[in-house]
Design an enzyme around this catalytic site. Structure first.
Site, PDB file in Angstrom:
ATOM      1  N   VAL A 103       0.005   8.307  10.930  1.00 19.30           N
ATOM      2  CA  VAL A 103      -1.457   8.347  11.086  1.00 19.30           C
ATOM      3  C   VAL A 103      -1.922   9.803  11.227  1.00 19.30           C
ATOM      4  O   VAL A 103      -1.257  10.608  11.871  1.00 19.30           O
ATOM      5  CB  VAL A 103      -1.861   7.527  12.339  1.00 19.30           C
ATOM      6  CG1 VAL A 103      -3.357   7.642  12.620  1.00 19.30           C
ATOM      7  CG2 VAL A 103      -1.471   6.071  12.146  1.00 19.30           C
ATOM      8  N   ALA A 150      -2.064  12.103   9.018  1.00 13.82           N
ATOM      9  CA  ALA A 150      -1.125  13.007   8.362  1.00 13.82           C
ATOM     10  C   ALA A 150      -1.464  13.230   6.899  1.00 13.82           C
ATOM     11  O   ALA A 150      -0.639  13.711   6.120  1.00 13.82           O
ATOM     12  CB  ALA A 150       0.286  12.440   8.493  1.00 13.82           C
ATOM     13  N   GLY A 151      -2.697  12.855   6.487  1.00 13.96           N
ATOM     14  CA  GLY A 151      -3.132  13.105   5.110  1.00 13.96           C
ATOM     15  C   GLY A 151      -2.527  12.147   4.102  1.00 13.96           C
ATOM     16  O   GLY A 151      -2.564  12.399   2.906  1.00 13.96           O
ATOM     17  N   LEU A 152      -1.980  11.027   4.574  1.00 12.92           N
ATOM     18  CA  LEU A 152      -1.298  10.111   3.653  1.00 12.92           C
ATOM     19  C   LEU A 152      -2.029   8.785   3.480  1.00 12.92           C
ATOM     20  O   LEU A 152      -1.478   7.833   2.930  1.00 12.92           O
ATOM     21  CB  LEU A 152       0.145   9.880   4.116  1.00 12.92           C
ATOM     22  CG  LEU A 152       1.010  11.142   4.077  1.00 12.92           C
ATOM     23  CD1 LEU A 152       2.376  10.892   4.697  1.00 12.92           C
ATOM     24  CD2 LEU A 152       1.180  11.636   2.639  1.00 12.92           C
ATOM     25  N   GLY A 153      -3.262   8.739   3.950  1.00 11.41           N
ATOM     26  CA  GLY A 153      -4.101   7.578   3.661  1.00 11.41           C
ATOM     27  C   GLY A 153      -3.777   6.346   4.493  1.00 11.41           C
ATOM     28  O   GLY A 153      -3.924   5.219   4.014  1.00 11.41           O
ATOM     29  N   ALA A 205      -4.811   2.484   3.591  1.00 14.83           N
ATOM     30  CA  ALA A 205      -3.783   1.456   3.405  1.00 14.83           C
ATOM     31  C   ALA A 205      -4.043   0.259   4.317  1.00 14.83           C
ATOM     32  O   ALA A 205      -3.850  -0.898   3.914  1.00 14.83           O
ATOM     33  CB  ALA A 205      -2.399   2.038   3.672  1.00 14.83           C
ATOM     34  N   ASP A 251      -9.394   7.741  -1.334  1.00 15.03           N
ATOM     35  CA  ASP A 251      -8.181   7.188  -0.710  1.00 15.03           C
ATOM     36  C   ASP A 251      -8.058   5.687  -0.978  1.00 15.03           C
ATOM     37  O   ASP A 251      -7.020   5.201  -1.413  1.00 15.03           O
ATOM     38  CB  ASP A 251      -8.209   7.403   0.813  1.00 15.03           C
ATOM     39  CG  ASP A 251      -7.879   8.829   1.200  1.00 15.03           C
ATOM     40  OD1 ASP A 251      -7.895   9.703   0.318  1.00 15.03           O
ATOM     41  OD2 ASP A 251      -7.613   9.064   2.397  1.00 15.03           O
TER      42      ASP A 251
HETATM   43  O1  PMV Z   1      -6.681  13.288   5.111  1.00 11.60           O
HETATM   44  P1  PMV Z   1      -6.994  12.114   4.277  1.00 11.60           P
HETATM   45  O2  PMV Z   1      -5.823  11.458   3.702  1.00 11.60           O
HETATM   46  O3  PMV Z   1      -7.879  11.119   4.938  1.00 11.60           O
HETATM   47  O4  PMV Z   1      -7.813  12.673   2.994  1.00 11.60           O
HETATM   48  C1  PMV Z   1      -9.186  12.828   3.027  1.00 11.60           C
HETATM   49  C2  PMV Z   1      -9.704  13.443   1.746  1.00 11.60           C
HETATM   50  C3  PMV Z   1     -11.014  14.180   1.946  1.00 11.60           C
HETATM   51  O5  PMV Z   1     -11.410  14.645   0.647  1.00 11.60           O
HETATM   52  C4  PMV Z   1     -10.834  15.389   2.863  1.00 11.60           C
HETATM   53  C5  PMV Z   1     -12.101  13.292   2.529  1.00 11.60           C
HETATM   54  C6  PMV Z   1     -12.620  12.215   1.576  1.00 11.60           C
HETATM   55  O6  PMV Z   1     -13.286  11.293   2.082  1.00 11.60           O
HETATM   56  O7  PMV Z   1     -12.413  12.311   0.352  1.00 11.60           O
END
Ligand code: PMV
Length: 282
Positions: free
Chosen positions: A79, A81-84, A88, A126
């Site tokens: 969570v 960590a930029g992996l959605g 999911a 995402d």
């Molecule tokens: O950190 P994540 O996996 O939630 O990526 C968000 C991507 C953004 O462009 C920063 C935000 C969005 O809503 O697109």
């Protein structure tokens, strides 16, 4: 697994290859599914109390009446960590609750609405890539495109160990955009152009160009102020080890670096994810 069949719903993780943050401001972005990490929701009584509210909302979005069933989720997606992970959860939940299989684009639409509860203004990228499970070209307000991949690609995901809230990083970029509009618009334009070139390199299977563009994207994200010392160190470490390119992926300030690597190259702690070379929709 078909959704709705046995009350289970599966969803992969995702990574953003190009265009994070700029996508919130109308520029295009490119995202890929990460199949090595996933989340599964199953109907089960008693349900997880922490999922009650989001389940009720998903139930309503699906047009169902009465009390929603209890659900539990099991996930290997970290969570923040930029992996959605939140995308999911939205996709997995809708799949588990839907009485019949959902068309992937309808699933993406519903999951985007549900994701608003996790962070205020998600662009939708995402939930789209997680629902479709394919590389996607995404631009707000336009139909999503599934992308062809010219040749098989191998990536390593490197964890900075730092965690950040997407909502907070997005809000901070918004504040900076209000204060320094011209500069941020120029950065978003640059990220958009890099995404266009990256799309071409992906489709042509030009790994060297793809790697170079990933690094160019990371440099713009540094200028945007969303990287961190830990993420920058990981990018440099990946390049020194022989990666063709590397960048932070997602909102930043923590989370993961995505490195494009040749066969056989290992980097300590790296988790492999692959993209099969194929035509769009194949
Ligand atoms: O950190 P994540 O996996 O939630 O990526 C968000 C991507 C953004 O462009 C920063 C935000 C969005 O809503 O697109």
């Amino acid at each position: 697994m078909a959704e709705g069949e046995d009350g289970r719903g599966w969803a992969p993780a995702k990574a953003i290859l190009f265009g994070e943050h700029a996508v919130v401001y109308g520029r295009p972005a490119l995202a890929i599914p990460v199949h090595g990490m996933s989340l599964e929701v199953r109907r089960q009584a008693p349900g997880d109390p922490g999922l009650q509210e989001v389940t009720a909302e998903a139930w309503r979005l699906l047009g169902q009446e009465g009390e929603p069933p209890g659900v539990r989720a099991a996930s290997s997606i970290p969570v923040g960590a930029g992996l959605g992970s939140s995308a999911a959860l939205c996709v997995g939940l809708l799949r588990a609750l839907s009485p019949e299989p959902l068309d992937p684009r309808e699933l993406a639409r519903l999951a985007h609405r549900l994701e608003h509860r996790f962070h205020g203004t998600p662009s939708g990228i995402d939930t789209t890539v997680v629902a479709l499970g394919r590389p996607v070209w995404f631009r707000r307000g336009r139909p999503v495109e599934e992308l062809a991949v010219g040749r098989p690609l191998r990536f390593l995901l490197l964890d900075s160990g730092e965690r950040a809230s997407t909502a907070e990083v997005v809000a901070e970029v918004r504040r900076r955009h209000q204060e320094d509009r011209a500069n941020l618009e120029a950065l978003f334009d640059a990220l958009g152009w890099i995404a266009h070139s990256g799309r071409r390199a992906l489709q042509e299977g030009d790994e060297a160009e793809l790697g170079r563009l990933m690094l160019a994207c990371h440099r713009q994200l540094q200028d945007l102020g969303v990287s961190s010392a830990g993420l920058d160190r990981l990018v440099e470490r990946a390049l020194a080890a022989g990666a063709r390119g590397a960048k932070l992926s997602g909102a930043g300030r923590g989370g993961h670096v995505l490195a494009l690597v040749p066969e056989g190259l290992e980097i300590e702690g790296g988790r492999e994810t692959r993209l099969a070379g194929r035509r769009a929709g194949a």
